[in-house]
Design a protein around this motif. Structure first.
Motif, short mmCIF file in Angstrom:
data_model
loop_
_atom_site.label_atom_id
_atom_site.label_comp_id
_atom_site.label_asym_id
_atom_site.label_seq_id
_atom_site.Cartn_x
_atom_site.Cartn_y
_atom_site.Cartn_z
N ILE A 343 0.82 -1.21 0.00
CA ILE A 343 0.00 0.00 0.00
C ILE A 343 0.85 1.26 0.00
O ILE A 343 0.48 2.29 -0.57
N ARG A 351 -3.04 6.59 -2.05
CA ARG A 351 -2.96 6.37 -0.61
C ARG A 351 -3.96 7.29 0.11
O ARG A 351 -4.62 6.88 1.06
N GLU A 354 -7.50 5.87 -0.14
CA GLU A 354 -7.77 4.82 0.83
C GLU A 354 -7.92 5.38 2.23
O GLU A 354 -8.81 4.98 3.00
N ARG A 363 -11.51 1.52 8.80
CA ARG A 363 -10.84 0.42 8.10
C ARG A 363 -11.06 -0.85 8.92
O ARG A 363 -10.85 -0.84 10.12
N VAL A 370 -6.85 -4.26 -0.79
CA VAL A 370 -7.76 -3.11 -0.90
C VAL A 370 -8.07 -2.89 -2.37
O VAL A 370 -7.19 -3.02 -3.24
N LEU A 372 -9.55 -0.16 -5.02
CA LEU A 372 -9.84 1.26 -5.26
C LEU A 372 -10.52 1.40 -6.62
O LEU A 372 -9.91 1.10 -7.65
N VAL A 379 -14.17 2.30 -2.04
CA VAL A 379 -13.05 1.53 -1.53
C VAL A 379 -13.59 0.27 -0.88
O VAL A 379 -14.55 0.32 -0.11
N TRP A 381 -12.25 -3.22 1.29
CA TRP A 381 -11.18 -3.97 1.95
C TRP A 381 -11.59 -5.43 1.96
O TRP A 381 -12.65 -5.80 2.49
#
Length: 486
Positions: A343, A351, A354, A363, A370, A372, A379, A381
């Protein structure tokens, strides 16, 4: 909370709140999260407001934390003194009266000196709560009440009630900070890891530790940043002599790389700070202040550049170009997928993408990929079980945030009979990842064996197993071998 008669739209009923206080063998998730994120430490005073049976009190006490608790049923005589940290753990969701719910939150906030940690059950748990719709929640067969919060609803509710800027730690857990400086210190730690100083017992080892800091950060540390053992080890070494030793020992290329890294991290922090509410320069963590002075002409210039970065997040073409230029991750027609280990290798604007979702909606505690989206702003996860050990790990859960609406969606695959699984694991990593070569070798072997001839068939466990059988192959760790006759 105790028993209360509430007049509803159709009938009167008794709310048995005491039945919602479950017994725990270990710390609750909010308390564990606060410990892991250094919100609770040995010298922190903690009040568990609405502590139920007191399991968190006992567990925190065993860790040496100064903790007290109060509960109207189980600890009615408990002390309610102002404390550094106040835990309001799964309390708001069991209060059926909206005015009383807000009053409980305000009372907990009034007792908070540093940070209020609010946690509730979330609306994606609705299937697990058996009962009838009542008012703004569910009345269960046990006569307990649950108001299941949406993730964005919880953050907004806490923020509006306390009038404090709030941060989502993980889904369903909100931090409301009393002071901007504490909130910004928390945000900074999520972006800029705390320096791990080498041990030192003499001037030589102290200088070595300072050199390591300079190469990592791109600048020499100030005395305010140095731990006591480093300062003590330096003894009577003069400042000029120390600087001469540092200049002679550092790798100038590493210092330049460290300076670039620190500059980008500072911009990322300041952009995220604006997203969550920008504070004064004096409220910033000391280390960030020193970075701004070292790498920018002024705080104003640093903020201006960070603001431009945040604006670029709205530019679809810029985001897509950043994804195409990323040195890590797998790009599809709609999204970029990146492993957690990689990441920090993606462009700063991604970045930021996120981090904005994480601050707004939390998160999740466990994830390793992740996603995107570059079509819209979303986003996800994803948590794949045993990513490193399993050559084709199975998906266990997905948590998605829509940045346009802040609505969230959680999907568990634990009970799914045919779970999605992952192929070509190396594509999600940075090229220099130590495991990338091993994953590449497996992918090449699987390609030569014809296992990727029908991509639509291998997305789930059953389809993948069928293709393995068709091709007469099986896996042994990350090696593809011929299938033994059964």
């Amino acid at each position: 909370m105790g028993k209360r008669v509430v007049v509803g739209t159709a009938t009167d009923w008794d709310s048995e709140r005491r039945l919602t206080a479950i017994a725990r063998q270990a710390l609750s998730v909010p308390a564990r999260t606060a410990l892991a994120e250094s919100q609770i430490e040995a010298d922190t005073t903690v009040l568990d407001y609405g502590c139920g049976r007191g399991d968190d009190i006992r567990a925190l006490s065993e860790l040496g934390v100064q903790v007290r608790g109060w509960d109207p049923v189980y600890f009615p005589h408990g002390e309610r003194d102002p404390s550094d940290v106040v835990l309001l753990t799964y309390v708001l969701n069991v209060i059926e009266d909206s005015e009383e719910r807000a009053r409980a939150l305000r009372q907990a906030w009034d007792l908070t000196k540093r940070v209020l940690i609010v946690s509730t059950r979330l609306d994606w748990e609705r299937r697990r709560v058996v009962g009838e719709e009542f008012s703004d929640g569910v009345l269960t067969s046990r006569k307990t009440f649950q108001h299941l919060f949406a993730v964005h609803e919880l953050r907004r509710y806490v923020q509006e009630t306390t009038k404090a800027r709030c941060v989502s730690a993980v889904p369903g857990i909100i931090y409301a900070f009393r002071r901007d400086s504490d909130r910004l210190a928390y945000l900074a730690r999520r972006i800029i890891p705390d320096e791990k100083w080498q041990e030192s017992h003499d001037p030589t080892s102290a200088v070595s530790a300072i050199v390591a800091f300079a190469e990592q950060r791109g600048r020499s540390p100030k005395s305010e940043e140095m731990p006591e053992h480093i300062l003590d080890s330096l003894g009577n070494l003069k400042h000029k002599e120390l600087q001469r030793l540092i200049r002679a020992a550092v790798d100038s290329q590493q210092v330049r790389e460290g300076a670039k890294r620190s500059t980008l991290n500072t911009l990322l922090f300041l952009a995220l700070e604006l997203f969550n509410g920008r504070g004064r320069f004096s409220s910033l963590p000391v280390a960030v202040q020193f970075d701004i002075r070292a790498f920018f002409t002024s705080y104003t210039e640093a903020c201006r550049r960070a603001d431009r970065l945040l604006l670029k997040l709205r530019d679809d073409s810029y985001v897509r170009a950043a994804m195409r230029g990323s040195r890590a991750g797998k790009l599809t027609p709609t999204s970029l997928y990146v492993h957690q280990r990689a990441i920090d290798q993606i462009p700063t604007v991604l970045r930021l993408y996120e981090h904005c979702a994480a601050i707004a909606a939390g998160r999740p505690a466990t994830w390793n990929i992740v996603k995107l989206q570059h079509e819209g702003r979303g986003v996800s996860w994803l948590d794949y079980l045993d990513f490193d050990a399993d050559p084709h790990p199975r998906l266990t859960s997905s948590y998605t945030v829509d940045l346009a609406t802040l609505k969230t969606r959680f999907t568990s695959y634990l009970r799914c009979e045919d779970r999605p699984l992952l192929h070509r694991k190396q594509e999600f990593l940075a090229p220099e990842d130590p495991d990338a070569a091993k994953y590449w070798r497996l992918t090449r072997a699987e390609t030569r064996a014809g296992l990727y001839a029908n991509p639509g068939l291998i997305r789930t466990e059953q389809g993948w197993e069928a293709e393995l059988r068709r091709c007469g192959r099986q896996l042994r760790g990350h090696r593809l071998i011929r299938r033994r006759e059964e």
